[in-house]
Design an enzyme around this catalytic site. Structure first.
Site, PDB file in Angstrom:
ATOM      1  N   PHE A 115      27.257  58.047  20.943  1.00  0.00           N
ATOM      2  CA  PHE A 115      26.628  57.218  19.925  1.00  0.00           C
ATOM      3  C   PHE A 115      25.399  57.956  19.394  1.00  0.00           C
ATOM      4  CE2 PHE A 115      26.814  52.802  18.373  1.00  0.00           C
ATOM      5  CZ  PHE A 115      28.121  52.497  18.685  1.00  0.00           C
ATOM      6  N   GLN A 235      15.638  48.437  10.219  1.00  0.00           N
ATOM      7  CA  GLN A 235      16.641  49.500  10.311  1.00  0.00           C
ATOM      8  C   GLN A 235      17.765  49.342   9.296  1.00  0.00           C
ATOM      9  OE1 GLN A 235      19.549  50.037  13.839  1.00  0.00           O
ATOM     10  NE2 GLN A 235      18.176  51.788  13.876  1.00  0.00           N
ATOM     11  N   HIS A 237      21.464  50.690   8.666  1.00  0.00           N
ATOM     12  CA  HIS A 237      22.572  51.399   9.311  1.00  0.00           C
ATOM     13  C   HIS A 237      23.256  52.230   8.231  1.00  0.00           C
ATOM     14  CE1 HIS A 237      26.256  52.183  11.448  1.00  0.00           C
ATOM     15  NE2 HIS A 237      25.817  51.569  12.523  1.00  0.00           N
ATOM     16  N   LEU A 247      29.567  45.986   8.438  1.00  0.00           N
ATOM     17  CA  LEU A 247      29.338  47.181   9.249  1.00  0.00           C
ATOM     18  C   LEU A 247      30.615  47.930   9.613  1.00  0.00           C
ATOM     19  CD1 LEU A 247      26.882  48.539  10.656  1.00  0.00           C
ATOM     20  CD2 LEU A 247      27.750  47.548  12.760  1.00  0.00           C
ATOM     21  N   GLU A 250      28.902  52.684  14.350  1.00  0.00           N
ATOM     22  CA  GLU A 250      28.638  54.086  14.661  1.00  0.00           C
ATOM     23  C   GLU A 250      29.695  54.642  15.622  1.00  0.00           C
ATOM     24  OE1 GLU A 250      24.299  54.875  14.741  1.00  0.00           O
ATOM     25  OE2 GLU A 250      24.771  55.383  16.802  1.00  0.00           O
ATOM     26  N   ARG A 281      19.944  56.701  13.318  1.00  0.00           N
ATOM     27  CA  ARG A 281      20.324  55.986  12.092  1.00  0.00           C
ATOM     28  C   ARG A 281      19.355  56.157  10.936  1.00  0.00           C
ATOM     29  NH1 ARG A 281      22.278  50.499  15.174  1.00  0.00           N
ATOM     30  NH2 ARG A 281      24.171  51.464  15.938  1.00  0.00           N
ATOM     31  N   HIS A 347      20.343  46.346   8.803  1.00  0.00           N
ATOM     32  CA  HIS A 347      21.102  46.088  10.022  1.00  0.00           C
ATOM     33  C   HIS A 347      20.304  45.423  11.135  1.00  0.00           C
ATOM     34  CE1 HIS A 347      24.244  46.639  12.928  1.00  0.00           C
ATOM     35  NE2 HIS A 347      23.505  47.422  13.692  1.00  0.00           N
ATOM     36  N   ARG A 389      15.637  51.801  16.160  1.00  0.00           N
ATOM     37  CA  ARG A 389      16.430  51.523  17.371  1.00  0.00           C
ATOM     38  C   ARG A 389      17.632  52.456  17.442  1.00  0.00           C
ATOM     39  NH1 ARG A 389      21.115  48.776  18.388  1.00  0.00           N
ATOM     40  NH2 ARG A 389      21.288  47.595  16.447  1.00  0.00           N
TER      41      ARG A 389
HETATM   42  C1  LIG Z   1      27.582  43.762  12.709  1.00  0.00           C
HETATM   43  C2  LIG Z   1      26.660  44.116  13.852  1.00  0.00           C
HETATM   44  C3  LIG Z   1      27.087  44.999  14.825  1.00  0.00           C
HETATM   45  C4  LIG Z   1      26.236  45.327  15.886  1.00  0.00           C
HETATM   46  N1  LIG Z   1      26.682  46.194  16.849  1.00  0.00           N
HETATM   47  C5  LIG Z   1      25.873  46.477  17.902  1.00  0.00           C
HETATM   48  C6  LIG Z   1      26.331  47.319  18.963  1.00  0.00           C
HETATM   49  O1  LIG Z   1      27.478  47.788  18.962  1.00  0.00           O
HETATM   50  N2  LIG Z   1      25.487  47.576  19.978  1.00  0.00           N
HETATM   51  C7  LIG Z   1      24.210  47.070  20.030  1.00  0.00           C
HETATM   52  O2  LIG Z   1      23.487  47.344  20.992  1.00  0.00           O
HETATM   53  N3  LIG Z   1      23.764  46.254  19.051  1.00  0.00           N
HETATM   54  C8  LIG Z   1      24.567  45.946  18.005  1.00  0.00           C
HETATM   55  N4  LIG Z   1      24.101  45.117  17.019  1.00  0.00           N
HETATM   56  C9  LIG Z   1      22.802  44.469  17.178  1.00  0.00           C
HETATM   57  C10 LIG Z   1      22.907  43.292  18.129  1.00  0.00           C
HETATM   58  O3  LIG Z   1      24.199  42.726  18.064  1.00  0.00           O
HETATM   59  C11 LIG Z   1      21.882  42.198  17.813  1.00  0.00           C
HETATM   60  O4  LIG Z   1      20.610  42.760  17.705  1.00  0.00           O
HETATM   61  C12 LIG Z   1      21.874  41.183  18.922  1.00  0.00           C
HETATM   62  O5  LIG Z   1      23.171  40.709  19.192  1.00  0.00           O
HETATM   63  C13 LIG Z   1      20.938  40.013  18.656  1.00  0.00           C
HETATM   64  O6  LIG Z   1      21.119  39.081  19.712  1.00  0.00           O
HETATM   65  P1  LIG Z   1      20.171  37.835  19.905  1.00  0.00           P
HETATM   66  O7  LIG Z   1      20.617  37.170  21.158  1.00  0.00           O
HETATM   67  O8  LIG Z   1      18.756  38.244  19.804  1.00  0.00           O
HETATM   68  O9  LIG Z   1      20.466  36.924  18.638  1.00  0.00           O
HETATM   69  P2  LIG Z   1      21.824  36.477  17.896  1.00  0.00           P
HETATM   70  O10 LIG Z   1      23.043  36.910  18.598  1.00  0.00           O
HETATM   71  O11 LIG Z   1      21.650  36.847  16.454  1.00  0.00           O
HETATM   72  O12 LIG Z   1      21.767  34.912  18.033  1.00  0.00           O
HETATM   73  C14 LIG Z   1      20.758  34.133  17.419  1.00  0.00           C
HETATM   74  C15 LIG Z   1      20.916  32.721  17.918  1.00  0.00           C
HETATM   75  O13 LIG Z   1      19.817  31.952  17.463  1.00  0.00           O
HETATM   76  C16 LIG Z   1      20.291  30.748  16.910  1.00  0.00           C
HETATM   77  N5  LIG Z   1      19.305  30.290  15.921  1.00  0.00           N
HETATM   78  C17 LIG Z   1      18.676  30.992  14.958  1.00  0.00           C
HETATM   79  N6  LIG Z   1      17.821  30.204  14.278  1.00  0.00           N
HETATM   80  C18 LIG Z   1      17.924  28.976  14.836  1.00  0.00           C
HETATM   81  C19 LIG Z   1      17.316  27.714  14.571  1.00  0.00           C
HETATM   82  N7  LIG Z   1      16.433  27.532  13.581  1.00  0.00           N
HETATM   83  N8  LIG Z   1      17.692  26.647  15.332  1.00  0.00           N
HETATM   84  C20 LIG Z   1      18.612  26.769  16.332  1.00  0.00           C
HETATM   85  N9  LIG Z   1      19.200  27.948  16.625  1.00  0.00           N
HETATM   86  C21 LIG Z   1      18.860  29.032  15.886  1.00  0.00           C
HETATM   87  C22 LIG Z   1      21.639  31.078  16.312  1.00  0.00           C
HETATM   88  O14 LIG Z   1      22.415  29.917  16.164  1.00  0.00           O
HETATM   89  C23 LIG Z   1      22.181  32.023  17.399  1.00  0.00           C
HETATM   90  O15 LIG Z   1      22.741  31.272  18.447  1.00  0.00           O
HETATM   91  C24 LIG Z   1      24.938  44.774  15.953  1.00  0.00           C
HETATM   92  C25 LIG Z   1      24.515  43.883  14.978  1.00  0.00           C
HETATM   93  C26 LIG Z   1      25.360  43.575  13.924  1.00  0.00           C
HETATM   94  C27 LIG Z   1      24.847  42.636  12.864  1.00  0.00           C
END
Ligand SMILES: Cc1cc2nc3c(=O)[nH]c(=O)nc-3n(C[C@H](O)[C@H](O)[C@H](O)COP(=O)(O)OP(=O)(O)OC[C@H]3O[C@@H](n4cnc5c(N)ncnc54)[C@H](O)[C@@H]3O)c2cc1C
Length: 515
Positions: A115, A235, A237, A247, A250, A281, A347, A389
Site C-alpha cells: 500500500f 486528504q 485520494h 473510490l 489504493e 497519497r 477522502h 494519512r
Molecule cells: C470509500 C472509502 C474507502 C476507505 N478505505 C479504507 C481502507 O481500505 N483502509 C483504511 O484504513 N481506511 C479506509 N478508509 C477510511 C476509513 O474507512 C474511515 O476513516 C473510517 O472507517 C471512519 O470510521 P469511524 O468509525 O470514525 O466513522 P464512520 O464509519 O464514518 O461512522 C460514523 C458513524 O457516526 C454516525 N453519526 C454521524 N453523525 C451522527 C449524528 N449526528 N447522530 C448520530 N450518529 C451520527 C453515523 O451514523 C456512523 O454510524 C476509507 C474511507 C472511504 C470513504
C-alpha cells in the site's frame, strides 16, 4: 423520552463499535447512529488495514512507525504513532479471533499486500503490510463487530441523530437525539459520551465519502467548547472515478496497477523513482494534477488513467472484485481490457476534535480534559496522521484508539456520579427545530450546500493559495448569512430529510468556517 446509561457512544462505525465492545462486558452502554449501524462509512473501506505482521516478507513495527511519521510530513504526534504501530499486530489477531475472514496465504497465514507509503527498512522499497479481505475489508470488520455487539446485548439506537451535548458546569453528561422514524426528541443521560461520528468529506463536491459524512460531531463539540485541531489537513485520494469521486482503492496499485498520462506514460516513475505509484497519497494527487496542468491529462481534460489491464482477469475478479464492478457500473469501462479514468477525490480528514491517546477530549495545549467527553475515529485528532494519512492506517487508528477510549471511559465512570439533568433538557433543540419548520425565509438548503461544495472544491482542495482561501472564507460567511433565511418544505415527522439535511448543512458551515 428519557433514558439512562453509563456511557453513550455516538457513531456505529468501527471506532464506536470497538469502544462499545470494550465497555459492553460490565457497563450499561448505548450506541446511537443516524444511519443503520452497518451502513456506517467504515463498511465502505476497501483496501486493508496496516500491521507489521511480516507474513509475506520481513517487517517490523519500527518501520511502520517510521513510515507513518514520514507520511504525516513529520507533523503527527510521534508518541501516539508509536502506540499505533506497536498495537497493530495485536489488533489484527484480535479481529481474527473475533471471526474476521481475512484473505490467507497458501500456508494459511493472514495475507498482506503493498500500500502507498508503506516501506521496508526505512524507505528502501515497498513492503506488504496491508491485511485485507478482498476489497471489502471494512465491510467484514464492521459486520463482525456489529454481530459481537448484538451478542453482548449492547443497545443500538439505529436512525437516531445526535442534536446536542448536555453540558453543565463544564462536564458532559449526555446527549439530545432526534428519532428519524417519529421526529421525537430523546434525552440520553450518562456519565460519559464518546463521539465517533466519522469524517466530513461531504463539504466537497467530489468525494469518496458517504452521504452521512457531514461532520456533525465536530460542529456539536466545537459549539460545546471543544477545540478542533489540524482542520487544514484534508486528504485527497488520487484515484476517485472521474467526475463521481467514488473510490478505486489504493489496493489496485498495491496489486500492481499503474497510472498513465495521455501519452500512455507511467508518470509516477519520474516523480518518485523508488516507490513510484505507491508514493503517499498527497504526493500522487499532486503529481496527477501537475500532469493535468502540463497538458498531459487524458483528452486534455482533468483526469488520468489507472491501468490494471496487465493484472489479469483472475486478480481483478477475486482480489479487486468490488472496484472492478464500480468501474464497470459507474465509468462504463471493462478494467480487464481498458484503463479506468481517475482524478483526486476528497477522502479523509486528518483534523478533528483534539484528544489525547486515551480518547479524552482536550481543551488546550496542556492537555486539560473536557470532563465526560471523549472522541475516537475519524472525527478525532489524536494526531497519528499529521498532514497526510497513509493508506490502511485509518482502520487501524479507529480500532486502536476506539479500544483505548473504551478502556479509559470504563475507568472514568467509576470516579464520578451522574450529574442531575436540567429542568427541560430538550428545550433548546426543540426551539431550533420549530424555528426551522416555521421559517418563511426565501432560501433553500440544497443550493447553499451545492455552492459550499463547489467553492471548497475550487479553492480549498489539493493546491491552495492565500487569495483563494480568503475568497472561500468570504463565500462561507455569505452562505452562513443566507442559511439564516432557509425554509423547510416538508412538515412531516417521519424521516424528514428536508429538516435533517438543513441541520447537517448548519454543521458543515460551522466546522468549515472554524478552520
Ligand atoms: C470509500 C472509502 C474507502 C476507505 N478505505 C479504507 C481502507 O481500505 N483502509 C483504511 O484504513 N481506511 C479506509 N478508509 C477510511 C476509513 O474507512 C474511515 O476513516 C473510517 O472507517 C471512519 O470510521 P469511524 O468509525 O470514525 O466513522 P464512520 O464509519 O464514518 O461512522 C460514523 C458513524 O457516526 C454516525 N453519526 C454521524 N453523525 C451522527 C449524528 N449526528 N447522530 C448520530 N450518529 C451520527 C453515523 O451514523 C456512523 O454510524 C476509507 C474511507 C472511504 C470513504
Amino acid at each position: 423520552m428519557k433514558h439512562q446509561f453509563d456511557v453513550i457512544i455516538v457513531g456505529a462505525g468501527l471506532a464506536g463499535l470497538r469502544a462499545a465492545i470494550e465497555l459492553g462486558e460490565d457497563t450499561n452502554v448505548a450506541v446511537l447512529s443516524k444511519v443503520f449501524a452497518t451502513r456506517s462509512h467504515s463498511g465502505a473501506a476497501q483496501g486493508g488495514i496496516g500491521a507489521a505482521l511480516g507474513n509475506e516478507e520481513e517487517d517490523n513495527w519500527e518501520w511502520h512507525m517510521f513510515d507513518t511519521v514520514k507520511g504525516s510530513d513529520y507533523l503527527g504526534d510521534q508518541d501516539a504513532i508509536e502506540i499505533l504501530a506497536r498495537d497493530a499486530p495485536r489488533t489484527i489477531y484480535e479481529l481474527e479471533h473475533l471471526g474476521v475472514p481475512f484473505n490467507r496465504t497458501p500456508e494459511g497465514k493472514i495475507a498482506q499486500r503493498a500500500f502507498g507509503g508503506h516501506t521496508r527498512n526505512f524507505g528502501e522499497a515497498p513492503v506488504k503490510r496491508a491485511c485485507f479481505a478482498a476489497d471489502r475489508t471494512g465491510r467484514v470488520i464492521l459486520d463482525t463487530l456489529w454481530e459481537k455487539c448484538l451478542q453482548r446485548g449492547i443497545r443500538i439506537f439505529d436512525e437516531f441523530q445526535l442534536m446536542s451535548l448536555l453540558v453543565s458546569e463544564g462536564q458532559c453528561h449526555g446527549v439530545i437525539a432526534y428519532e428519524l422514524a417519529t421526529g421525537q426528541l430523546h434525552t440520553l443521560h450518562s456519565k460519559a459520551v464518546l463521539l465517533a461520528t466519522g469524517g466530513y468529506g461531504k463539504v466537497y463536491k467530489t468525494t469518496s465519502n458517504a452521504f452521512a459524512s457531514t461532520g456533525d460531531g465536530l460542529a456539536i463539540a466545537f459549539r460545546a467548547g471543544a477545540p478542533l485541531e489540524d482542520m487544514e489537513f484534508v486528504q485527497f485520494h488520487p484515484t476517485g472515478i472521474y467526475k463521481l469521486g467514488i473510490l478505486i482503492s489504493e489496493a489496485a496499485r498495491g496489486e500492481g496497477g499503474v497510472l498513465r498520462n495521455n501519452e500512455g506514460k507511467r508518470f509516477m516513475e519520474l516523480y518518485a523513482p523508488v516507490i513510484k505509484d505507491l508514493a503517499p497519497r498527497d504526493m500522487v494527487s499532486r503529481c496527477i494534477l501537475e500532469e493535468v496542468r502540463a497538458g498531459r491529462g487524458i483528452d486534455g481534460k482533468d483526469y488520468v488513467h489507472l491501468d490494471l489491464t496487465h493484472l489479469g482477469e483472475e486478480v481483478l475478479n477475486t482480489k479487486l472484485a468490488e472496484i472492478t464492478g464500480f468501474a464497470r457500473t459507474y465509468s462504463g469501462v471493462e478494467p480487464i481490457k481498458e484503463p479506468i479514468p481517475v482524478q483526486p477525490t476528497c477522502h479523509y480528514m486528518m483534523g478533528g476534535i483534539a484528544t489525547d491517546a486515551d480518547g479524552k477530549v482536550i481543551t488546550d495545549s496542556e492537555g486539560t480534559p473536557f470532563p465526560g467527553l471523549y472522541a475516537a475515529g475519524e472525527c478525532a485528532c489524536v494526531s497519528v496522521h499529521g498532514a497526510n494519512r497513509l493508506g490502511c492506517n485509518s482502520l487501524l487508528d479507529i480500532l486502536v484508539f476506539g479500544r483505548r477510549a473504551g478502556k479509559e471511559m470504563r475507568r472514568y465512570i467509576h470516579t464520578v456520579g451522574l450529574s442531575p439533568l436540567p429542568a427541560n433538557p430538550e428545550k433548546e433543540v426543540a426551539d431550533k427545530i420549530s424555528a426551522l419548520m416555521e421559517s418563511n425565509g426565501n432560501e433553500k438548503g440544497g443550493p447553499i450546500r451545492e455552492e459550499l461544495q463547489e467553492v471548497m472544491m475550487d479553492k480549498v482542495s489539493v493546491f491552495r493559495q492565500r487569495s483563494g482561501l480568503i475568497e472561500a472564507l468570504e463565500k462561507v460567511r455569505e452562505l452562513k448569512g443566507r442559511y439564516q433565511k432557509i425554509a423547510i418544505q416538508d412538515m412531516g415527522s417521519c424521516f424528514n430529510r428536508d429538516l435533517l439535511d438543513a441541520i447537517e448543512l448548519d454543521y458543515m458551515l460551522e466546522h468549515v468556517g472554524s478552520g
